[in-house]
Design an enzyme around this catalytic site. Structure first.
Site, PDB file in Angstrom:
ATOM      1  N   HIS A  20       0.842  -1.202   0.000  1.00 23.72           N
ATOM      2  CA  HIS A  20       0.000   0.000   0.000  1.00 23.72           C
ATOM      3  C   HIS A  20       0.876   1.251   0.000  1.00 23.72           C
ATOM      4  O   HIS A  20       0.596   2.221  -0.692  1.00 23.72           O
ATOM      5  CB  HIS A  20      -0.900   0.043   1.246  1.00 23.72           C
ATOM      6  CG  HIS A  20      -1.898  -1.066   1.341  1.00 23.72           C
ATOM      7  ND1 HIS A  20      -2.052  -1.839   2.474  1.00 23.72           N
ATOM      8  CD2 HIS A  20      -2.822  -1.526   0.459  1.00 23.72           C
ATOM      9  CE1 HIS A  20      -3.020  -2.722   2.277  1.00 23.72           C
ATOM     10  NE2 HIS A  20      -3.502  -2.563   1.068  1.00 23.72           N
ATOM     11  N   LYS A  44     -15.542  -8.878   4.570  1.00 21.77           N
ATOM     12  CA  LYS A  44     -14.350  -9.400   5.264  1.00 21.77           C
ATOM     13  C   LYS A  44     -14.500  -9.332   6.774  1.00 21.77           C
ATOM     14  O   LYS A  44     -15.110  -8.403   7.287  1.00 21.77           O
ATOM     15  CB  LYS A  44     -13.116  -8.572   4.882  1.00 21.77           C
ATOM     16  CG  LYS A  44     -12.640  -8.799   3.473  1.00 21.77           C
ATOM     17  CD  LYS A  44     -11.403  -7.971   3.197  1.00 21.77           C
ATOM     18  CE  LYS A  44     -10.940  -8.175   1.777  1.00 21.77           C
ATOM     19  NZ  LYS A  44      -9.883  -7.203   1.425  1.00 21.77           N
ATOM     20  N   ARG A  93      -1.615  -5.775  -8.745  1.00 20.69           N
ATOM     21  CA  ARG A  93      -0.482  -6.602  -8.340  1.00 20.69           C
ATOM     22  C   ARG A  93      -0.142  -7.676  -9.365  1.00 20.69           C
ATOM     23  O   ARG A  93       0.995  -8.016  -9.568  1.00 20.69           O
ATOM     24  CB  ARG A  93      -0.772  -7.274  -6.990  1.00 20.69           C
ATOM     25  CG  ARG A  93      -0.747  -6.311  -5.831  1.00 20.69           C
ATOM     26  CD  ARG A  93      -1.317  -6.935  -4.593  1.00 20.69           C
ATOM     27  NE  ARG A  93      -2.684  -7.343  -4.831  1.00 20.69           N
ATOM     28  CZ  ARG A  93      -3.389  -8.107  -4.035  1.00 20.69           C
ATOM     29  NH1 ARG A  93      -2.863  -8.569  -2.941  1.00 20.69           N
ATOM     30  NH2 ARG A  93      -4.641  -8.416  -4.330  1.00 20.69           N
ATOM     31  N   SER A 131      -2.927  -7.961   2.978  1.00 23.68           N
ATOM     32  CA  SER A 131      -3.073  -7.674   4.408  1.00 23.68           C
ATOM     33  C   SER A 131      -3.369  -8.940   5.202  1.00 23.68           C
ATOM     34  O   SER A 131      -2.793  -9.158   6.273  1.00 23.68           O
ATOM     35  CB  SER A 131      -4.209  -6.669   4.628  1.00 23.68           C
ATOM     36  OG  SER A 131      -3.892  -5.453   4.016  1.00 23.68           O
TER      37      SER A 131
END
Ligand code: COA
Length: 169
Positions: A20, A44, A93, A131
């Site tokens: 990030h 989540k 990514r 994360s």
């Protein structure tokens, strides 16, 4: 092109990683103000409370003059429209991110009042980072130094120590 404009980088940042940070630092160089929007992602399970995630971002971005940290719960497009955001910044990514990002950008484009989504390719050194993976490795005692900013790692350690103390009490 974006000089003087507001760019939004949104995410759950649970926790903020160096992946990030790479996008944040490059985004800051492109615009007038980079708003980091800590979002509730209802799909989540939360690892750190909302406030803790914002605090970690504040600690890690203190060296950046044009960052604003905020939070929102609801549609990203509503937040964009209400804050006068010119564009939303996303990091890509790997190829696997592309389809999801395209769907999200196209759905948001229907809802934004004229804002664009801008993509930066993630730094290869962090393209495997997420994360949840960082959190899992950390909570099982693995070494995540270099994957999160040093100040975030310190915060994670003290947060865990506080939690252990409270569980023992
Ligand atoms: N480097 C390293 N990791 C990265 C990264 C990068 N450059 N970019 C993303 N990641 C990681 C994130 O940490 C996250 O990891 P996790 O799944 O383990 O938590 C994962 O990749 C996915 O990132 P992202 O797609 O940005 O998910 P997010 O939960 O962080 O944020 C929101 C998603 C909040 C932006 C999105 O759900 C949203 O807009 N919500 C608001 C509701 C809404 O408008 N919905 C309709 C959308 S069309």
């Amino acid at each position: 092109m974006l000089t003087g404009k507001k760019l939004l980088y949104a995410g759950s940042f649970d926790p903020l990683t160096n992946g990030h940070m790479d996008i944040i630092e490059r985004g800051c160089a492109l615009c007038g103000t980079l708003v980091i929007g800590v979002a509730k992602n209802h799909s989540k399970r939360e690892k750190y409370p909302f406030d803790a995630r914002s605090e970690m971002i504040t600690l890690a971005t203190g060296h950046l003059a044009n960052v604003e940290i905020d939070s929102f719960d609801g549609l990203l497009a509503d937040y964009v429209n209400s804050r006068g955001i010119s564009a939303v910044l996303r990091g890509l990514r790997a190829c696997a991110d592309f389809e999801y990002e395209m769907q999200m950008a196209q759905m948001n484009a229907r809802l934004y009042g004229g804002a664009e989504t801008i993509f930066l390719m993630a730094a290869p050194s962090y393209s495997f980072v997420s994360s949840s993976m960082v959190h899992e490795v950390f909570s099982l005692g693995g070494d995540v130094s270099g994957l999160v900013p040093d100040k975030v790692l310190e915060y994670m350690k003290s947060f865990e120590a506080r939690n252990i103390k409270e569980t023992i009490r």
